[in-house]
Write a protein that holds these residues in place. Sequence first.
Motif, PDB file in Angstrom:
ATOM      1  N   SER A 192       0.833  -1.204   0.000  1.00  0.00           N
ATOM      2  CA  SER A 192       0.000   0.000   0.000  1.00  0.00           C
ATOM      3  C   SER A 192       0.860   1.242   0.000  1.00  0.00           C
ATOM      4  CB  SER A 192      -0.915   0.013   1.222  1.00  0.00           C
ATOM      5  OG  SER A 192      -0.162  -0.015   2.418  1.00  0.00           O
ATOM      6  N   ASP A 211      -3.917  -7.316 -10.644  1.00  0.00           N
ATOM      7  CA  ASP A 211      -3.598  -6.044 -10.008  1.00  0.00           C
ATOM      8  C   ASP A 211      -4.759  -5.508  -9.167  1.00  0.00           C
ATOM      9  OD1 ASP A 211      -1.049  -5.910 -11.255  1.00  0.00           O
ATOM     10  OD2 ASP A 211      -2.034  -5.244 -13.110  1.00  0.00           O
ATOM     11  N   LYS A 212      -5.628  -6.390  -8.758  1.00  0.00           N
ATOM     12  CA  LYS A 212      -6.812  -5.896  -8.045  1.00  0.00           C
ATOM     13  C   LYS A 212      -7.167  -6.839  -6.900  1.00  0.00           C
ATOM     14  CE  LYS A 212     -11.549  -4.310  -8.996  1.00  0.00           C
ATOM     15  NZ  LYS A 212     -12.611  -4.192 -10.040  1.00  0.00           N
ATOM     16  N   SER A 226      -6.018  -1.371  -5.587  1.00  0.00           N
ATOM     17  CA  SER A 226      -5.203  -1.505  -6.791  1.00  0.00           C
ATOM     18  C   SER A 226      -4.136  -0.423  -6.790  1.00  0.00           C
ATOM     19  CB  SER A 226      -6.089  -1.377  -8.041  1.00  0.00           C
ATOM     20  OG  SER A 226      -5.324  -1.511  -9.212  1.00  0.00           O
ATOM     21  N   ASN A 227      -2.939  -0.827  -7.178  1.00  0.00           N
ATOM     22  CA  ASN A 227      -1.818   0.113  -7.281  1.00  0.00           C
ATOM     23  C   ASN A 227      -1.600   0.880  -5.982  1.00  0.00           C
ATOM     24  OD1 ASN A 227      -1.356  -0.576 -10.023  1.00  0.00           O
ATOM     25  ND2 ASN A 227      -3.002   0.840 -10.638  1.00  0.00           N
ATOM     26  N   GLY A 228      -1.760   0.197  -4.874  1.00  0.00           N
ATOM     27  CA  GLY A 228      -1.464   0.782  -3.571  1.00  0.00           C
ATOM     28  C   GLY A 228      -2.547   1.655  -3.007  1.00  0.00           C
ATOM     29  N   GLN A 229      -3.664   1.806  -3.745  1.00  0.00           N
ATOM     30  CA  GLN A 229      -4.721   2.690  -3.294  1.00  0.00           C
ATOM     31  C   GLN A 229      -6.028   1.916  -3.087  1.00  0.00           C
ATOM     32  OE1 GLN A 229      -4.313   5.902  -2.478  1.00  0.00           O
ATOM     33  NE2 GLN A 229      -2.131   5.832  -3.075  1.00  0.00           N
TER      34      GLN A 229
END
Length: 930
Positions: A192, A211-212, A226-229
Amino acid sequence: MRFLVLIFILLSQTAALANHHIDQMGLMSPKITVFSKTDYQAENQNWDIDQSDQGTVYIANTLGLLQYDGEDWQLYETRNMLRSVHCKADTIYVGGNEMMGYFLEKDLASGFHPLTRISTDIWKIYSLGERVIFQAFNRIYFVDAEGHIGFERIKDGSTTTYSYPIGQEIYYQKNHGELLSSNLDGLQQSLSADGALDNYQVTFIEKLGADKMLLATQDHGLFYFSNGQATPIDNQLNELLKKLRINKVLRIGAQQYAFGTMSGGVIIGDLKGHISQQINTQKGLPNNRVHGLMYRDDLLWICTDNGIALLDLDAPIYFYHDQNHQLGSVYDIAYFEGYYYVGSNQGLFYFKPQQNPINTTIHKVEGSDGQVWNLSLIGEDLLCGHNTGTYTIKNHQMKKISDVAGGYQFLESKAHPGMLYQSTYHSVAVYKKIRQQWVFQKSLEHLSGVTRDLAELPDGRIVVTGFSKKANVITLNETGDAIVKMQDLMHQKALRKAHHLRVFSRGNHVLVSSKDTAISFPADPATDEADASLLSGISYFSPKIDHYRLISKNKNLSLFDEQDNSIIELPYYIQVLGQQFIHNYEQVSVLPNNQFGLSLSEGFAILDLRSLLSYRQKTKRTQITAVTFSDDRSGERLPRENYSAVPYKFNTFEVRFSAFNFSDAATYQYKLVGYHDKWQNNGNANEYKIQNLPVGTYSFKVRNTADGRISKIDFRIRPPFYWSKYAIGIYVILQLMLIFSGMRWYKVKLKKQKMEALKKERSRLNKLRTLNNERMLELEAKQLKVEIDDKTKELSKLLLESEKKKEVIESVKHEISNIREQNRFVQKKDIDRLDRIIDKNFDEKKDWLVFESAFSETHAYFFKKLKTKHPRLTDEDLRLCAYIKVNLTTKELASIFNITHRSMELKRYRLKKKMELPKEVDLKTYIFSI
């Protein structure tokens, strides 16, 4: 004991659980089986649940490890509270307050086996490859197949609530911090962005794609990550979960999730926001705080803060539970213009299925208070038979068309189009369709009292029943509004002794049923015999869907296939719904989408026929769960599990078994090969015991009637030591010795027997002689007694004759005296001479001596015994005793003694007193005894 909390539901037209035919609404829920602490005999709180490969369910309880096989509960206590459980192969791993270890499924009685000593709590256990992971707040323990233990501390000395295995890695969140992944080598990676999850406490992690991920948080609902968010999911489901606070999440099926909440029970829905179910205390859940979830074989297990619940999400029936007693007892259900109408003893209610069940509410039709008996869809009209009259229903409003009270059943006539008949409190009401409206015409004459069932025959005749021994076939006039002929059905031979007849339409015939018989009317030889055996005693015969009907018989519900003329047995929990029907008012409605609506004493249920026909009970192969060999006298048990040679002493055999049918009651059959020739029915009982089994080889077999697969155990009852080969050899030698000794003994005994026989014969002859002598003496005594009696009679006669002579002589003397006194002409010398002759011939003393001599000859020792006993007696007293002995009466004695009768009684009294006899002793009886 487990109990069913049945919660009544209706079906919506839209979204359903995966592979399920029944649509669900918020008003309804699947069958819930609830287990309380009184069932499993442990504490209220249950923290985690898992199921072994064998099929047994294990639960982490406050008091220890709970085991449940669908039949029996067993608690294996631990010193501290358990919070987590995980089954792998035959090992049951457990963790809790300062506890980390396992139980062995094949030897649960051996208790808890610790892996290591810890000073923290284990909150979650799961497998990752060959390792078993124990997760505490501040570290994660790794246990390999050999039992070697390693651990990894949470990054930066922080803590975590829950961790999750994804692929070959472990995902977890530092409390209110970053999301991390860790591989089996301890390599950690932050997933995260800084501060992305600082305000959230993650309670569930699932990877949705490369990625999810899906994150569930306790207080803020669901997020896509996703993508740390983290991005919150925006739908009604998530808004509800935020309010109820997520504690556990479990995927069920392809798209559905079960969300265990902190305050709202279990929510079932998908990520698009559709809510299929909310299972809470209003629908039977024992508590709204959910600690653990497990989903296997379409069964959802729920561990709560106060008990355990089980939901069969694949069951073909859903229930509406009248938690607030709003509906009361339901008498009929109908679907009309997109709404479901429910008639009860509280009035008429309606509701509309909603795509989101949370939005579904139930309403009461204004002015409908009171008893609703019937709801019938006649053409395009919904008619309601009410306690206050008959109504049509339109736009949730009631319009009265008749004041006739009751309205049990409507019958639209085919023989008289436009005519409608209704059974009521009194006779049958007649309605006619005028300008598209049903108009009340009259009540049929010649029918008195309450009418109940109506059924029309192809020729237009109508069969009408009452509530007791009453059934008639009526023929109507051409206009259908008057009776021209009435036939009493009770004259039928098969119905003469019948009571409480029910009549149901069935093609070109009607089915007439009572407790003891069932016939078709008019008679149908092709079906009567089959009906009499299959349908006798039914209390209800529903309308059909395709060729299937529901029937209630002996208060049990069954499915009747008219095509095959057979009865299909239903799952037990559906069978017993027949016991919830209202007696004499049983009602099953046909609803859209091949559904039966069941009116019950509390609420109602919806049964989906297609789901029912494809439904299979969730059973595994029946397994033998416990075997015991014991001594029935002492209660001692065989200490080992090797049953190839069971000592004869332990010949009481007891076995327990289970089909692991958690959603319903299983029925069993067993056969003890070597003892039984055929399979034996055991009903719902899951145990069998037999005492004093003979020596032999046996095989116990058991199966579930719904499954058929057999489990067995072979064993042999060994002969006792006194039946062994060595014992038999000794018995043979002893027997030969006994034979030889016996022969010698026999010869000696034979000689003795001969001597004994001679002695017995001599003794017999002696006894015979003695007997003959006794008989001779007895005869002589009898003869002597007869002679004495005869002589006594002669003595009495002699005394009486002497007395008579005395009387004559006294009379002569008296006459002579008179002549002398009167100086009549008689020579005095002649009179004197007569007087001398009388005195000379009559001597009283001489007569007494003659009597005494004769008396002494008959009673030789009488005077002697009398004088001995009573020495004070005088000769006069002895004389009186002798006269009494010869049975002279008081009158005769008075004459002899020349005294009055009273003086004679006084004389007898003085004699008795002189003899000193007690008052209660009779003088005559006493003298006779001497």
